[in-house]
Scaffold this motif. Structure first.
Motif, PDB file in Angstrom:
ATOM      1  N   MET A   1       0.820  -1.203  -0.145  1.00 38.56           N
ATOM      2  CA  MET A   1      -0.036  -0.143   0.040  1.00 38.56           C
ATOM      3  C   MET A   1       0.872   1.153  -0.112  1.00 38.56           C
ATOM      4  O   MET A   1       0.800   2.035  -0.879  1.00 38.56           O
ATOM      5  N   TYR A   2       1.889   1.304   1.137  1.00 42.86           N
ATOM      6  CA  TYR A   2       2.617   2.529   1.046  1.00 42.86           C
ATOM      7  C   TYR A   2       3.542   2.585  -0.148  1.00 42.86           C
ATOM      8  O   TYR A   2       3.741   3.632  -0.670  1.00 42.86           O
ATOM      9  N   THR A   3       3.964   1.353  -0.704  1.00 41.58           N
ATOM     10  CA  THR A   3       4.888   1.395  -1.878  1.00 41.58           C
ATOM     11  C   THR A   3       3.990   1.967  -3.150  1.00 41.58           C
ATOM     12  O   THR A   3       4.687   2.730  -3.816  1.00 41.58           O
ATOM     13  N   GLY A   4       2.665   1.454  -2.993  1.00 41.53           N
ATOM     14  CA  GLY A   4       1.865   2.015  -4.255  1.00 41.53           C
ATOM     15  C   GLY A   4       1.666   3.503  -4.369  1.00 41.53           C
ATOM     16  O   GLY A   4       1.905   4.125  -5.056  1.00 41.53           O
ATOM     17  N   LEU A   5       1.730   4.119  -2.915  1.00 40.82           N
ATOM     18  CA  LEU A   5       1.587   5.638  -2.749  1.00 40.82           C
ATOM     19  C   LEU A   5       2.637   6.090  -3.208  1.00 40.82           C
ATOM     20  O   LEU A   5       2.852   7.289  -4.092  1.00 40.82           O
ATOM     21  N   LEU A   8       3.110   6.168  -7.132  1.00 42.61           N
ATOM     22  CA  LEU A   8       2.318   7.470  -7.693  1.00 42.61           C
ATOM     23  C   LEU A   8       3.093   8.583  -7.504  1.00 42.61           C
ATOM     24  O   LEU A   8       2.697   9.463  -8.460  1.00 42.61           O
ATOM     25  N   HIS A   9       3.357   9.086  -6.275  1.00 46.68           N
ATOM     26  CA  HIS A   9       3.953  10.166  -6.054  1.00 46.68           C
ATOM     27  C   HIS A   9       5.251  10.242  -6.896  1.00 46.68           C
ATOM     28  O   HIS A   9       5.542  11.474  -7.483  1.00 46.68           O
ATOM     29  N   ASN A  10       5.955   9.402  -7.192  1.00 46.30           N
ATOM     30  CA  ASN A  10       6.976   9.411  -8.276  1.00 46.30           C
ATOM     31  C   ASN A  10       6.466   9.727  -9.720  1.00 46.30           C
ATOM     32  O   ASN A  10       7.075  10.635 -10.342  1.00 46.30           O
ATOM     33  N   VAL A  57      -1.101  15.523  -1.225  1.00 44.20           N
ATOM     34  CA  VAL A  57      -2.130  14.857  -0.378  1.00 44.20           C
ATOM     35  C   VAL A  57      -1.219  13.489  -0.074  1.00 44.20           C
ATOM     36  O   VAL A  57      -0.973  12.899   1.124  1.00 44.20           O
ATOM     37  N   LEU A  58      -0.574  12.999  -1.379  1.00 44.96           N
ATOM     38  CA  LEU A  58       0.281  11.777  -0.882  1.00 44.96           C
ATOM     39  C   LEU A  58       1.376  12.184  -0.334  1.00 44.96           C
ATOM     40  O   LEU A  58       1.731  11.349   0.778  1.00 44.96           O
ATOM     41  N   GLY A  59       2.156  13.102  -0.633  1.00 44.67           N
ATOM     42  CA  GLY A  59       3.288  13.661   0.032  1.00 44.67           C
ATOM     43  C   GLY A  59       3.124  13.640   1.795  1.00 44.67           C
ATOM     44  O   GLY A  59       3.726  13.330   2.331  1.00 44.67           O
ATOM     45  N   LEU A  60       1.894  14.338   2.128  1.00 48.56           N
ATOM     46  CA  LEU A  60       1.543  14.566   3.470  1.00 48.56           C
ATOM     47  C   LEU A  60       1.453  13.110   4.273  1.00 48.56           C
ATOM     48  O   LEU A  60       1.719  13.180   5.169  1.00 48.56           O
ATOM     49  N   VAL A  61       0.632  12.243   3.456  1.00 50.90           N
ATOM     50  CA  VAL A  61       0.586  10.828   4.213  1.00 50.90           C
ATOM     51  C   VAL A  61       1.795  10.066   4.133  1.00 50.90           C
ATOM     52  O   VAL A  61       2.229   9.820   5.321  1.00 50.90           O
ATOM     53  N   GLN A  62       2.639  10.425   3.400  1.00 48.62           N
ATOM     54  CA  GLN A  62       4.090   9.746   3.398  1.00 48.62           C
ATOM     55  C   GLN A  62       5.057  10.393   4.636  1.00 48.62           C
ATOM     56  O   GLN A  62       5.698   9.842   5.143  1.00 48.62           O
ATOM     57  N   PRO A 153       9.023   4.939 -10.899  1.00 48.76           N
ATOM     58  CA  PRO A 153       8.702   4.046 -10.083  1.00 48.76           C
ATOM     59  C   PRO A 153       9.311   2.572 -10.267  1.00 48.76           C
ATOM     60  O   PRO A 153       9.295   2.161 -11.195  1.00 48.76           O
ATOM     61  N   GLY A 154      10.136   1.942  -9.242  1.00 50.55           N
ATOM     62  CA  GLY A 154      10.030   0.540  -9.169  1.00 50.55           C
ATOM     63  C   GLY A 154      11.714   0.441 -10.036  1.00 50.55           C
ATOM     64  O   GLY A 154      12.186  -0.611  -9.965  1.00 50.55           O
ATOM     65  N   MET A 155      12.282   1.708 -10.611  1.00 47.11           N
ATOM     66  CA  MET A 155      13.414   1.589 -11.144  1.00 47.11           C
ATOM     67  C   MET A 155      14.586   1.400  -9.864  1.00 47.11           C
ATOM     68  O   MET A 155      14.538   2.044  -8.901  1.00 47.11           O
ATOM     69  N   HIS A 156      15.820   0.806 -10.457  1.00 48.37           N
ATOM     70  CA  HIS A 156      17.143   0.924  -9.322  1.00 48.37           C
ATOM     71  C   HIS A 156      17.711   2.009  -9.872  1.00 48.37           C
ATOM     72  O   HIS A 156      18.100   2.461 -10.955  1.00 48.37           O
TER      73      HIS A 156
END
Ligand code: HEM
Length: 157
Positions: A1-5, A8-10, A57-62, A153-156
């Motif tokens: 869930m957190y990773t998904g946020l 999305l933020h990225n 909003v996503l950033g505030l949650v994070q 997202p997900g890239m190294h």
């Protein structure tokens, strides 16, 4: 869930960057050509504002829930956070810079919202250009050693 946020933020960073560059270009040309603000300008600015507010909003949650915000201050203390560039970036600089940029985007969009002639182009151009500079300076780009995060997202790194 957190990773998904986080992903999305990225990703929203790119949506914001593309829209703000397009908006800046449109307002610059509109200003030079003395072209009245049109429905297309208003739509781009509205989408830009929505993307920025969603990222906020996503950033505030994070910031409140994740390990790279409030927890840094709670665990290490404000003094240690301020003395360490990586911790200072996450706990203070990223959130402050981005909130200022989002306020500028909101004000710029407000100038265009009900505009009927060309005069709002200059105001929106100025607010958006300032916001873009602040965003570019506040993103944890992969080349910023201490705070590097992936391009997508997900890239190294
Ligand atoms: C224009 C607005 C913003 C942009 C372009 C942006 C961009 C980014 C990027 C690219 C990352 C790295 C994502 C990843 O590791 O995949 C990130 C992480 C983060 N952002 Fe933002 N951000 C913005 C606004 C905000 C705001 C307003 C806050 C706080 C209120 C915030 C809090 C955070 C936090 C806490 C992280 C790290 C999360 C973690 O790794 O657990 N961001 N941001």
């Amino acid at each position: 869930m957190y990773t998904g946020l986080l992903h999305l933020h990225n990703l929203l960073r790119w949506v914001i960057l593309v829209l703000i560059v397009v908006a800046i270009f449109r307002h610059l040309t509109g200003m030079n050509q003395k072209r009245a603000v049109n429905a297309g300008d208003k739509k781009i600015d509205l989408f830009l504002m929505i993307a920025a507010h969603t990222t906020l909003v996503l950033g505030l949650v994070q910031w409140f829930v994740g390990d790279f915000g409030l927890k840094l201050i709670q665990n290490a203390g404000m003094k240690a956070v301020m003395e360490n560039s990586a911790m200072r970036f996450w706990a203070i600089e990223h959130i402050t810079g981005m909130i200022i940029a989002i306020v500028l985007i909101t004000i710029g969009r407000g100038k265009v919202k009900r505009a009927v002639d060309y005069t709002a182009h200059k105001k929106a151009f100025t607010f958006f250009l300032l916001a873009l500079i602040i965003i570019l300076a506040s993103v944890p780009w992969p080349f910023r050693e201490a705070v590097a995060r992936p391009w997508f997202p997900g890239m190294h790194i």
